[in-house]
Scaffold this active site. Structure first.
Site, short mmCIF file in Angstrom:
data_model
loop_
_atom_site.label_atom_id
_atom_site.label_comp_id
_atom_site.label_asym_id
_atom_site.label_seq_id
_atom_site.Cartn_x
_atom_site.Cartn_y
_atom_site.Cartn_z
N TYR A 54 0.72 -1.19 0.02
CA TYR A 54 0.11 0.15 -0.04
C TYR A 54 1.05 1.35 0.08
CZ TYR A 54 -3.01 3.83 1.16
OH TYR A 54 -3.78 4.98 1.54
N HIS A 84 -3.06 16.58 -2.97
CA HIS A 84 -3.86 16.64 -1.75
C HIS A 84 -3.53 18.02 -1.30
CE1 HIS A 84 -4.21 12.38 -2.19
NE2 HIS A 84 -4.18 12.18 -0.99
N ASN A 196 1.20 11.62 5.63
CA ASN A 196 0.43 10.73 6.85
C ASN A 196 1.04 11.07 7.97
OD1 ASN A 196 -0.81 7.32 5.84
ND2 ASN A 196 -1.75 9.16 5.68
N TYR A 282 -17.75 31.56 45.45
CA TYR A 282 -17.00 30.73 45.12
C TYR A 282 -15.82 31.01 44.03
CZ TYR A 282 -20.64 27.21 46.20
OH TYR A 282 -21.55 26.23 46.92
N ARG A 285 -13.15 31.82 46.76
CA ARG A 285 -12.96 30.74 47.69
C ARG A 285 -12.65 29.64 47.00
NH1 ARG A 285 -17.63 27.57 50.57
NH2 ARG A 285 -19.02 29.67 50.02
N PHE A 332 -2.25 7.15 11.91
CA PHE A 332 -2.41 8.61 11.58
C PHE A 332 -3.91 9.02 12.04
CE2 PHE A 332 -3.92 5.50 8.13
CZ PHE A 332 -5.21 5.39 8.60
N GLU A 417 -12.37 5.96 4.51
CA GLU A 417 -12.01 6.65 5.70
C GLU A 417 -13.35 7.19 6.41
OE1 GLU A 417 -9.36 9.36 3.92
OE2 GLU A 417 -8.06 7.88 3.15
#
Length: 518
Positions: A54, A84, A196, A282, A285, A332, A417
């Site tokens: 791959y 990409h 990746n 609060y 405190r 990834f 994906e």
């Protein structure tokens, strides 16, 4: 430039902060190059086996079944990067991109990514010549790696796209030429190894981690100043209370608050006041409990992010124990980073929320014992009335931002994906949240200093040495508010003090044990 040597799996937050704060000259531990070269040779051995692997001799994502001829393996990697590089939006700032590049070097240098030394040295050359790739901020879902932003980073190595030298934008090929560098041609597996990974998500989350630390520290000292301004009780800072509960953060913050206020002249003087409160609201405190919980969350996020900064997160990974093999997995997927960023969002939001409540207390004459809205002759003067509204708006905005990004997912790549982390957005939104909280704390700083001044004028009370230095640093830049004036510039100055770290130098010893991830 400062010098930094990267030893794989041994990056520290001190080193990452150095990279974040300023440009650096970076070298790689020489012993790492042997592992890099062996891993690259293993990729060549895998190609020689003539079996599908791959991303090495196949397509990507849903195209993983498409076999690529050996003569097109270099084109495969180049096409991967240019196809990409589809990010949009404003560019990521230099410090985030530097973090990305340093962590990518650390990852590739561990010898399971299959790249040549040439690639690692190429990234180091960008860092050492302060060449910053143009990386758009939006376009990653935090799974299958931060594909788009890391592709834009990689474009610069190829001499494509835009880059910056000392803030000047130019074509990447011109930036390389200006520094005597040449574009590289990617070999098999190298483009995939570069894009990746979780380095963008992690860099953004680490920026949020650093800002959360700075805000926690500044809000602590400002909150202590508010204790004086509100004539608060210091008994909630008794260490016996915090030891009885046992949380690290609460114990550390209780100890710190006690040290910040215990030598203040306000303590003994205010106890003699007829309206002295046995129990404060609060926001005064419970500061050790709330801010301590924020510290614990910041520490938990930091532990995750430091592991991720040192991790190998590309795919497939290359091993050669008994035989050369490329193993596909899912390192990834940035779910750990998304969770860490979501935790930081909670802390940043709560720091601002508590600060806003202390502002509200200080401007309320019935609670603070100070003039209404912290200004004499209220009525003709509105004082801090609308400054508090601004703080309220910012604190409320952060509540929306704090919604966890990690619970979202959207399928991509034709359902190959099908579950993503949204870690990139989770980390990116922390900056806006931190900016909001910084403005809230800045308004509290102005309000607390105003309250201390009023008490000093009326009673002659003096605050502790550390808090007096904080007060003086503000007053050296922003005058006492005696009547209404254009107030926004004062808030901007105070915010710069909050973000710039000037209020922290005088009490570093009081927080030396706060952080667990180093």
């Amino acid at each position: 430039m400062n010098n930094l040597t990267i030893t794989p799996r041994k990056l520290t937050f001190a080193q990452l902060r150095q990279v974040y704060d300023n440009p650096v000259k970076v070298t790689l531990e020489p012993s790492a190059y042997d592992a890099i070269e062996k891993s690259h040779q293993t990729v060549q051995d895998i190609i020689a086996l003539d079996k599908p692997a791959y991303g090495i001799n196949t397509g990507f994502g849903l195209l993983a079944k498409t076999r690529i001829p050996d003569e097109e393996l270099e084109l495969l990697q180049r096409n991967l990067i240019i196809s990409h590089s589809v990010g949009v939006g404003e560019r990521l700032p230099d410090n985030v991109v530097r973090l990305m590049m340093v962590m990518k070097v650390s990852s590739l240098a561990q010898g399971v990514s299959g790249v040549r030394r040439l690639v690692v040295d190429g990234i180091l050359a960008l860092l050492n010549h302060n060449i910053i790739p143009h990386v758009p901020a939006k376009g990653s879902v935090g799974a299958s790696g931060d594909l788009a932003p890391l592709s834009h980073m990689t474009l610069t190595l190829l001499g494509e796209g835009k880059a910056y030298i000392n803030g000047e934008q130019m074509d990447a090929k011109d930036a390389l030429a200006k520094c005597g560098l040449s574009p590289i041609v990617l070999a098999a597996k190298e483009g995939l190894a570069l894009i990746n990974g979780t380095q963008t998500s992690t860099a953004l989350a680490i920026r949020g981690y650093f800002m959360a630390q700075d805000l926690l520290e500044t809000a602590t000292v400002v909150g202590a100043l508010s204790v004086d301004a509100a004539k608060g009780n210091d008994s909630p800072f008794d260490p016996r209370i915090h030891t009885a509960r046992g949380h690290h953060g609460q114990s550390e913050l209780g100890k710190t608050y006690k040290a910040l206020v215990e030598k203040s002249g306000f303590r003994a003087a205010s106890r003699g006041e007829p309206n002295f409160r046995v129990q404060d609201p609060y926001c005064l405190r419970c500061q050790p409990q709330v801010m301590g919980a924020c510290l614990d969350v910041i520490n938990k996020a930091g532990a995750t992010l430091l592991i991720e900064a040192n991790a190998v997160t590309d795919n497939p990974l290359i091993f050669n124990d008994d035989a050369p093999v490329a193993i596909s997995g899912g390192n990834f997927h940035a779910e750990p980073v998304a969770f860490a960023a979501d935790m930081l969002a909670l802390a940043i939001s709560e720091i601002g929320s508590m600060s806003e409540r202390r502002i509200a207390l200080l401007i309320d004459a019935s609670l603070s014992g100070l003039p209404a809205f912290l200004v004499r002759n209220a009525g003709v003067n509105s004082g801090f009335m609308i400054a508090h509204v601004t703080a309220a708006a910012l604190a409320s905005e952060n509540k929306s931002h704090a919604h966890p990004a990690s619970v979202d997912s959207i399928p991509t790549s034709a359902n190959q994906e099908d579950h993503v982390s949204m870690a990139t957005y989770a980390g990116r939104r922390l900056y806006d949240m931190a900016e909001n909280t910084a403005a809230v704390v800045a308004i509290e700083l102005l309000a607390a200093a105003q309250g201390v001044d009023i008490h000093s004028q009326d009673h002659g009370w003096k605050t502790s040495d550390v808090l007096a230095k904080v007060h003086q640093k503000l007053r050296s830049k922003v005058a006492y508010y005696d009547q209404d004036r254009f107030f926004a510039p004062d808030i901007d100055v105070a915010k710069a003090l909050v973000l710039g770290g000037e209020l922290l130098a005088d009490w570093a010893d009081l927080r030396q044990d706060w952080y667990l991830a180093k």
